[in-house]
Design a protein around this motif. Structure first.
Motif, mmCIF file in Angstrom:
data_model
loop_
_atom_site.group_PDB
_atom_site.id
_atom_site.type_symbol
_atom_site.label_atom_id
_atom_site.label_comp_id
_atom_site.label_asym_id
_atom_site.label_seq_id
_atom_site.Cartn_x
_atom_site.Cartn_y
_atom_site.Cartn_z
ATOM 1 N N ARG A 400 0.813 -1.220 0.000
ATOM 2 C CA ARG A 400 0.000 0.000 0.000
ATOM 3 C C ARG A 400 0.844 1.268 0.000
ATOM 4 O O ARG A 400 0.406 2.311 -0.480
ATOM 5 N N ASN A 401 2.044 1.179 0.545
ATOM 6 C CA ASN A 401 2.866 2.395 0.664
ATOM 7 C C ASN A 401 3.857 2.548 -0.486
ATOM 8 O O ASN A 401 4.759 3.375 -0.421
ATOM 9 N N SER A 402 3.697 1.772 -1.544
ATOM 10 C CA SER A 402 4.599 1.872 -2.687
ATOM 11 C C SER A 402 3.823 2.345 -3.910
ATOM 12 O O SER A 402 2.767 1.799 -4.241
ATOM 13 N N ARG A 403 4.363 3.347 -4.585
ATOM 14 C CA ARG A 403 3.701 3.847 -5.782
ATOM 15 C C ARG A 403 3.723 2.803 -6.892
ATOM 16 O O ARG A 403 2.856 2.781 -7.761
ATOM 17 N N TYR A 404 4.738 1.934 -6.872
ATOM 18 C CA TYR A 404 4.889 0.920 -7.907
ATOM 19 C C TYR A 404 4.874 -0.475 -7.293
ATOM 20 O O TYR A 404 5.276 -0.658 -6.143
ATOM 21 N N PRO A 405 4.463 -1.483 -8.077
ATOM 22 C CA PRO A 405 4.536 -2.866 -7.585
ATOM 23 C C PRO A 405 5.986 -3.332 -7.497
ATOM 24 O O PRO A 405 6.895 -2.711 -8.051
ATOM 25 N N LEU A 406 6.199 -4.447 -6.793
ATOM 26 C CA LEU A 406 7.528 -5.005 -6.591
ATOM 27 C C LEU A 406 7.670 -6.274 -7.403
ATOM 28 O O LEU A 406 6.720 -7.043 -7.563
ATOM 29 N N GLY A 407 8.884 -6.524 -7.908
ATOM 30 C CA GLY A 407 9.113 -7.708 -8.705
ATOM 31 C C GLY A 407 10.558 -8.144 -8.645
ATOM 32 O O GLY A 407 11.343 -7.649 -7.840
ATOM 33 N N HIS A 408 10.924 -9.087 -9.510
ATOM 34 C CA HIS A 408 12.301 -9.563 -9.551
ATOM 35 C C HIS A 408 12.718 -9.877 -10.985
ATOM 36 O O HIS A 408 11.878 -10.202 -11.840
ATOM 37 N N PHE A 409 13.993 -9.766 -11.236
ATOM 38 C CA PHE A 409 14.589 -10.055 -12.540
ATOM 39 C C PHE A 409 14.498 -11.550 -12.838
ATOM 40 O O PHE A 409 14.741 -12.377 -11.960
ATOM 41 N N VAL A 410 14.144 -11.891 -14.074
ATOM 42 C CA VAL A 410 14.049 -13.294 -14.486
ATOM 43 C C VAL A 410 15.186 -13.662 -15.432
ATOM 44 O O VAL A 410 15.978 -14.549 -15.157
#
Length: 975
Positions: A400-410
Motif C-alpha cells: 500500500r505504501n509503494s507507488r509501484y509494484p515489486l518484482g524480480h529479474f528473471v
C-alpha cells in the motif's frame, strides 16, 4: 498395507450415504540416494548424487540434499530453473499442491525434473508406510501438508543415519511458522533468501528472488486504500453491493481503466490512482459503483507519460475540463472504485531497466514494454549490464505504501534495438508460443518419402483431372485453398473450393494435435511466420503446391449464371493443382485478352460469379469495412525493410474471398444440421449503439447522417457518404466504422441461442471457419465434424463434448486476438526500422481530434501517428462539441487533409515512435521543440545532472542510441 477412511454424507432428502476411501501404503518405496543400501531400488531410480550432494554453502557445513516446501517452488521457480540448484527432493505432497495451484509452475517443475543433470527426485511420501500421516481433527489441510513435509525430512535424516554418513536433508521454507516448527523438531531449516545468499559465486541468484515479503526502507504514508478481505468481497458480491469483473487498463491514459462485468452492457469506468487501487491489467477485481453524482467519463487527453500527472489523480487542466462537462448527464458513464483483488493475472513482462540515480544502489525501476503495465521496482546488482538490454521481470507484490509494484529479474533477452531481440519481445508480450516443436510432437509426423497409396485413392474422390489452381499473396508457402470452375452442359457451373486435408495428418489426442490446439493459430510477422503445425505439414505435405498431388477436403456446388446455388456436396478428395499463383499473376491472366487456356477461363468465370455473390451479400446488408494495411519489401538476406507501401487490393482478392465465405457458410449449415448441440461456429455480435457515437459525430461534422438501426442501413449510409473533394473520405469513414465493431468469436452451438449465431459484418445467420486448417485449429475441428457428417471419419468422445469444446473456444479466441496484436506490433517495429534516419513530408488526413492531439492517417503507407499539439508554442483551442481544434483562423476537423513531416523519435529506447510535425496548413508561430530536449526529473528515478549529461550527448550524436536513455521519460503514443 491398506488404510481406510469412512465418510458419511447426508442428502437433502435426509438419507445418509456412507463412503469408504481406501489408501494403500507400501514399504518398498526407495529414497533415491545413490549411496543408500537399505533401499533396493532400480539403478534408474537412484538419482541423488552421493558426492558433493549440494552446492557449496557457507550456511551448511556438511554435504546435504534440499527438500522444498510448496511455496518455495511457487514463488522461487525462476531460481530453481538455474543449474546451480541440484540434488533436490520433491515430495508427492508438494508436487500435488503445485499441480493444483499453478499449471505454469507445475510445467516448469516437470521440465526441471526431467533433466537428469539437475537430479531432482520425486519421493512418494503419501504412499510410504513411514511417512504417510492422517489429518488430525481440527487441523487445516495446509497445516497437515506442512507437517507431512516435515515428517518426510525427519524420515530422510533417520534413514541416512548409517555407516557414519555425515549427510543432512535441509528443509527450505519461507513460512515463518513452518520454520519454527521444523527447528523445534530438530530439522535443519532455512529460508530461500538465506540459502541463496550463502551460496558461493551465486550472487546473481539474489536478483531472481521473489519479493513477496520485500519491504521498503522508508515506511511512508499509505498511498492506497486497503483491499477488502475475501470473505467481505464474497458477501458484497452476493448482496449486489459489489460487482466482479476483469480490469482492462487504458492504453491512452495510465490513470484510467474499465472493469468488464458479465451481464452488463457497459463496462464500469475507473479513474484516478486511488480508485484503481493497485489493479493491474487483466486482474479479476471487485468494484463498487460510486454514487451517480460522482460518475465521470474518459479523459480526452492523451497522457504521454505518468510524470505529467498528479500522483493521486488526473491532471489539473483535465480536472477543470471534467468540472465543465460533468453536468452533462448524457456524457456521464457508470463509474466505480476497485475495492479488492479476486484473482491476480500477473505474468512475466518484457521491458528495460531504468537505473537509479545512485550508482551503488541495487534498487531500480523496470519499465514494461506494454504501456498498460505500471513500472516495477526490482533489485539487481547487474544494472550497468542490464540497462543496455531487454529483460524479463516477474511481479511479486504491491504494498500500500509503494507507488509501484515489486518484482524480480528473471532473465535477459538481448541488446536493445536488435531486431531479433525486439521480435522475441513482441512474441513474449503477446503470449505467442514459439518454441521449437518437441520430439514428442515431431514423432507423429509422417515419415519421408511420403507416397499416396492405392488404398488412399480408393477412400477419396479422384479430382486430379480438374483444372484446379490456387491464388495467394506473394511468398505464400502454406497454401491451404484452391479453386476450380468449369461449365456444365446445362449452362450452369461446377465450382469447387478445395481445402488442405490437415485433419488426415493430425489425429485426435496425439501430441501433435494437442500442440496445434494450444497454439491455435499461425502468427504472421513481417519477416517470419510462427507455424501452428510443423513445417513438414504447413509448407509441404498439406500445402496445395502447383503440380503436386495432395489430399483435400472439397466443397463443390452447382451454381447457375445468376450465382444461385443449385446443389452442394462435400467429399474427401485427391487433387493436383495446375498452378499456384499470386493475386497479381491471376489478375494479369484475367485481364490479358490473348489468353484462353483452361486456368484463365476458370479464373474469369470465378471472377464474374464472385462479383454477383458480393452484390448479393451487400444487398443483404453485409458491411464493406476498411483498415489501413502495410506491405513491406524486405531484404532477402537481412530481412530488414527496404520499402513500405499500403497494400493494394485487386479483383482477385475479392474473388477468392467470396468463394471462401460461401464455403464457410455452406459447411456451417451442414455441421449445424447434423450436430445442433456441438457444432463449432463463428459469430460476430451486433455492436451496442453506443459504440457508433464517434462514427456518427464524425459523419455529422461533415454533413452526413449515419443510420445504425440495422446492419443494412449502416452499409447503405456508409456507401452514400462520399465527397468528390476528398476521394479518401469514404475509406476513412469505413476505418472508423471498423473500430466500432465487436470482435468475432468462435463458439459452440449448444452454448448459445440460435438468434445469437449471426455474423453482423457478413449479414449471414450462420458462419464458421473451414478454409484455413493449416493456420487455424478451429478449421481442423470443423473438418472433423464435416467428415463425420459425410461418413468419412469415425467420431471420438471429445469432439461431441460441448463443454470441453467451449473451453477450447476460449483459447482459440484468445490466441487469435493475441496473434492479431503481435502482427500489428511487428508492423510497427518494421515501420520504425524503415524510418530510421529518414525525414520526409507526406500527405495525410485527420482521423480523430483529441484535446491535445490529432490522430493522423498517412494513406501512402497505410499507417497512423499522433501529432501532439501541447508540444507547440502556438495556442490551440479544443471544442468538444464539434470535435475540432482551432488556432487563429485555422480550424482542424476529422477528415481534413494536412501535410506532416515524418521522422523517428528515438529518445525513448523503450518506445520508439513516429514523430509528426505539422507542415501544412502553416500556422503562424507554430513550432515544435527539437527532439530529446525535454528535461524531466524525479528524485526516485532520475537525476537532473544525469539528464543534462544525456541531453548533451544526444545533441552531439543524434542518431546514436545512448545506453543511458533508459532513464528518459516515456512519451505516450496513441495506439
Amino acid at each position: 498395507m491398506l488404510t481406510t477412511k469412512i465418510f458419511f454424507r447426508k442428502t437433502k432428502g435426509g438419507n445418509i450415504f456412507k463412503t469408504v476411501r481406501e489408501h494403500y501404503l507400501r514399504d518398498d518405496i526407495c529414497c533415491g540416494l545413490q549411496m543408500c543400501e537399505k533401499c533396493k531400488g532400480r539403478p534408474q531410480d537412484m538419482i541423488l548424487d552421493k558426492k558433493d550432494a549440494g552446492a557449496k554453502s557457507s550456511l551448511i557445513p556438511t554435504p546435504y540434499y534440499l527438500l522444498l516446501d510448496t511455496n518455495v517452488i511457487l514463488d522461487q521457480i525462476d531460481i530453481l530453473e538455474e543449474d546451480v540448484i541440484t540434488n533436490v527432493i520433491i515430495t508427492q505432497t508438494v508436487l500435488e499442491e503445485i499441480r493444483h495451484k499453478s499449471s505454469t509452475v507445475y510445467k516448469k517443475l516437470k521440465n526441471i525434473i526431467s533433466d537428469t543433470r539437475r537430479k531432482f527426485f520425486i519421493f512418494i511420501n503419501e504412499h510410504h508406510r513411514e511417512t504417510y500421516i492422517e489429518r488430525e481433527p481440527g487441523e487445516k489441510a495446509n497445516d497437515r501438508n506442512d507437517r507431512a513435509i516435515r515428517v518426510a525430512v525427519q524420515w530422510y535424516n533417520n534413514h541416512l543415519n548409517f555407516d557414519d554418513h555425515n549427510v543432512k536433508v535441509v528443509l527450505l521454507t519461507d513460512d515463518v511458522k513452518n520454520r519454527e516448527l521444523a527447528s523445534r523438531d530438530g530439522i535443519f531449516v532455512a529460508s530461500m533468501e538465506d540459502y541463496v545468499a550463502s551460496l558461493e559465486d551465486a550472487n546473481f541468484l539474489l536478483d531472481k528472488l521473489c519479493k513477496r515479503s520485500y519491504t521498503l526502507d522508508s515506511q511512508g504514508p499509505d498511498l492506497f486504500p486497503c483491499h477488502l478481505p475475501p470473505a467481505e468481497i464474497h458477501d458484497g458480491i452476493s448482496s449486489g453491493k459489489l460487482l466482479q469483473g476483469t480490469f482492462l487498463a487504458s492504453r491512452e491514459n495510465f490513470l484510467e481503466g474499465n472493469v468488464n462485468v458479465e451481464g452488463r452492457e457497459k463496462a464500469i469506468f475507473v479513474q484516478g490512482r486511488t480508485n484503481l487501487n493497485r489493479a493491474v491489467d487483466s486482474d479479476l477485481v471487485a468494484v463498487e459503483l460510486l454514487p451517480d453524482d460522482q460518475w465521470s467519463f474518459p479523459s480526452e487527453i492523451v497522457l504521454q507519460d505518468e510524470e505529467v500527472a498528479d500522483a493521486d489523480d488526473i491532471p489539473e487542466d483535465e480536472k477543470e475540463f471534467a468540472k465543465q462537462s460533468v453536468s452533462k448527464a448524457k456524457d456521464k458513464i457508470p463509474t466505480g472504485k476497485i475495492v479488492g483483488i479476486i484473482k491476480r493475472k500477473w505474468r512475466q513482462y518484457c521491458g528495460i531497466l531504468q537505473p537509479g540515480a545512485i550508482k551503488e544502489n541495487v534498487r531500480h525501476l523496470f519499465i514494461p514494454a506494454e504501456r498498460k503495465i505500471p513500472k516495477i521496482r526490482i533489485e539487481t546488482r547487474q544494472a550497468e549490464i542490464l540497462s543496455k538490454q531487454r529483460i524479463i521481470v516477474a511481479l511479486d507484490s504491491w504494498p500500500r505504501n509503494s507507488r509501484y509494484p515489486l518484482g524480480h529479474f528473471v532473465r535477459s533477452l538481448g541488446n536493445i534495438g536488435d531486431k531479433e531481440t525486439e521480435n522475441e519481445v513482441l512474441l513474449l508480450e503477446h503470449d505467442v508460443p514459439h518454441s521449437r516443436f518437441s520430439d514428442a510432437v515431431l514423432s507423429f509426423l509422417p515419415r519421408l518419402p511420403w507416397i499416396i497409396t492405392e488404398a488412399d485413392i480408393a477412400q477419396r474422390e479422384d479430382l486430379r483431372h480438374l483444372d484446379i489452381c490456387s491464388v495467394d499473396p506473394p511468398g505464400c508457402t502454406d497454401i491451404d485453398d484452391a479453386l476450380h470452375c468449369r461449365e456444365l452442359p446445362n449452362g450452369n457451373y461446377d465450382i469447387g473450393v478445395h481445402i488442405a486435408d490437415v485433419s488426415h495428418f493430425i489425429r485426435p489426442g496425439t501430441a501433435l494435435d494437442k500442440e496445434a490446439a494450444l497454439r491455435a493459430t499461425t502468427v504472421y510477422l513481417v519477416d517470419k511466420r510462427i507455424d501452428m503445425v510443423p513445417e513438414l505439414l504447413s509448407s509441404n505435405l498439406c500445402s496445395l503446391r502447383g503440380k503436386e498431388e495432395r489430399f483435400a477436403f472439397s466443397c463443390i456446388w452447382e451454381i447457375d449464371s445468376k450465382a444461385n446455388i443449385i446443389s452442394t456436396k462435400f467429399c474427401k478428395s485427391l487433387i493436383c493443382s495446375r498452378q499456384a499463383m499470386t493475386y497479381e499473376e491471376a489478375q494479369l491472366k484475367i485481364d490479358d485478352a490473348t489468353q484462353h487456356d483452361a486456368i484463365t477461363l476458370s479464373l474469369r468465370r470465378l471472377n464474374k460469379l464472385a462479383k454477383k455473390l458480393k452484390k448479393k451479400r451487400i444487398d443483404n446488408g453485409a458491411l464493406t469495412l476498411a483498415s489501413p494495411e502495410i506491405r513491406f519489401q524486405v531484404d532477402s538476406e537481412t530481412h530488414d525493410p527496404i520499402d513500405v507501401e499500403a497494400k493494394k487490393l485487386r479483383e482477385t482478392n475479392s474473388m477468392v474471398e467470396e468463394f471462401m465465405l460461401l464455403a464457410n457458410i455452406s459447411v456451417a449449415e451442414k455441421i449445424l444440421a447434423e450436430f445442433p448441440e456441438c457444432a463449432m461456429l463463428r459469430r460476430h455480435p451486433e455492436p451496442p449503439l453506443s459504440n457508433f457515437e464517434p462514427l456518427i459525430k464524425a459523419a455529422q461534422n461533415q454533413g452526413f447522417t449515419i443510420n445504425i438501426n440495422t446492419g443494412k442501413e449502416l452499409a447503405q449510409s456508409l456507401e452514400g457518404a462520399r465527397k468528390e473533394s476528398n476521394p479518401y473520405f469514404n475509406t476513412m469513414l469505413r476505418i472508423l466504422a471498423t473500430r466500432c465493431m465487436m470482435q468475432a468469436v468462435y463458439f459452440i452451438s449448444g452454448m448459445h441461442q440460435p438468434q445469437e449465431f449471426a455474423h453482423y459484418g457478413l449479414a449471414c445467420p450462420i458462419y464458421t471457419h473451414f478454409t484455413s486448417p493449416i493456420r487455424r485449429y478451429a478449421d481442423i475441428i470443423v473438418h472433423r465434424l464435416l467428415a463425420m457428417c459425410i461418413g468419412a471419419e469415425a467420431t471420438y468422445p471429445e469432439l461431441l463434448d460441448k463443454k470441453k469444446n467451449h473451453l477450447l473456444c476460449h483459447n482459440l479466441n484468445y490466441r487469435n486476438r493475441m496473434a492479431q496484436y503481435a502482427g500489428r506490433a511487428s508492423v510497427a517495429l518494421h515501420t520504425h526500422l524503415f524510418f530510421r534516419g529518414k525525414v520526409q513530408d507526406e500527405e495525410g488526413y485527420i482521423l480523430f481530434v483529441r484535446k491535445n492531439a490529432l490522430q493522423v492517417l498517412i494513406p501512402k503507407y497505410g499507417l497512423e501517428g499522433t501529432l501532439y499539439l501541447n508540444n507547440s508554442t502556438a495556442p490551440f483551442t479544443h471544442n468538444p462539441e464539434d470535435q475540432s481544434q482551432t488556432c487563429g483562423d485555422v480550424v482542424f476537423r476529422a477528415f481534413d487533409p494536412i501535410v506532416v513531416q515524418m521522422s523517428l523519435d528515438r529518445s525513448n529506447v523503450q518506445h520508439e515512435k513516429l514523430f509528426f510535425k505539422l507542415v501544412k496548413p502553416e500556422i503562424p508561430g507554430f513550432s515544435v521543440p527539437p527532439l530529446n530536449t525535454k528535461v524531466t526529473g524525479n528524485p526516485e528515478e532520475n537525476s537532473t545532472k544525469e539528464t543534462l549529461k544525456r541531453k548533451a550527448e544526444e545533441q552531439q550524436e543524434p542518431n546514436k542510441i545512448s545506453n543511458k536513455k533508459a532513464g528518459k521519460k516515456k512519451k505516450k503514443k496513441k495506439n
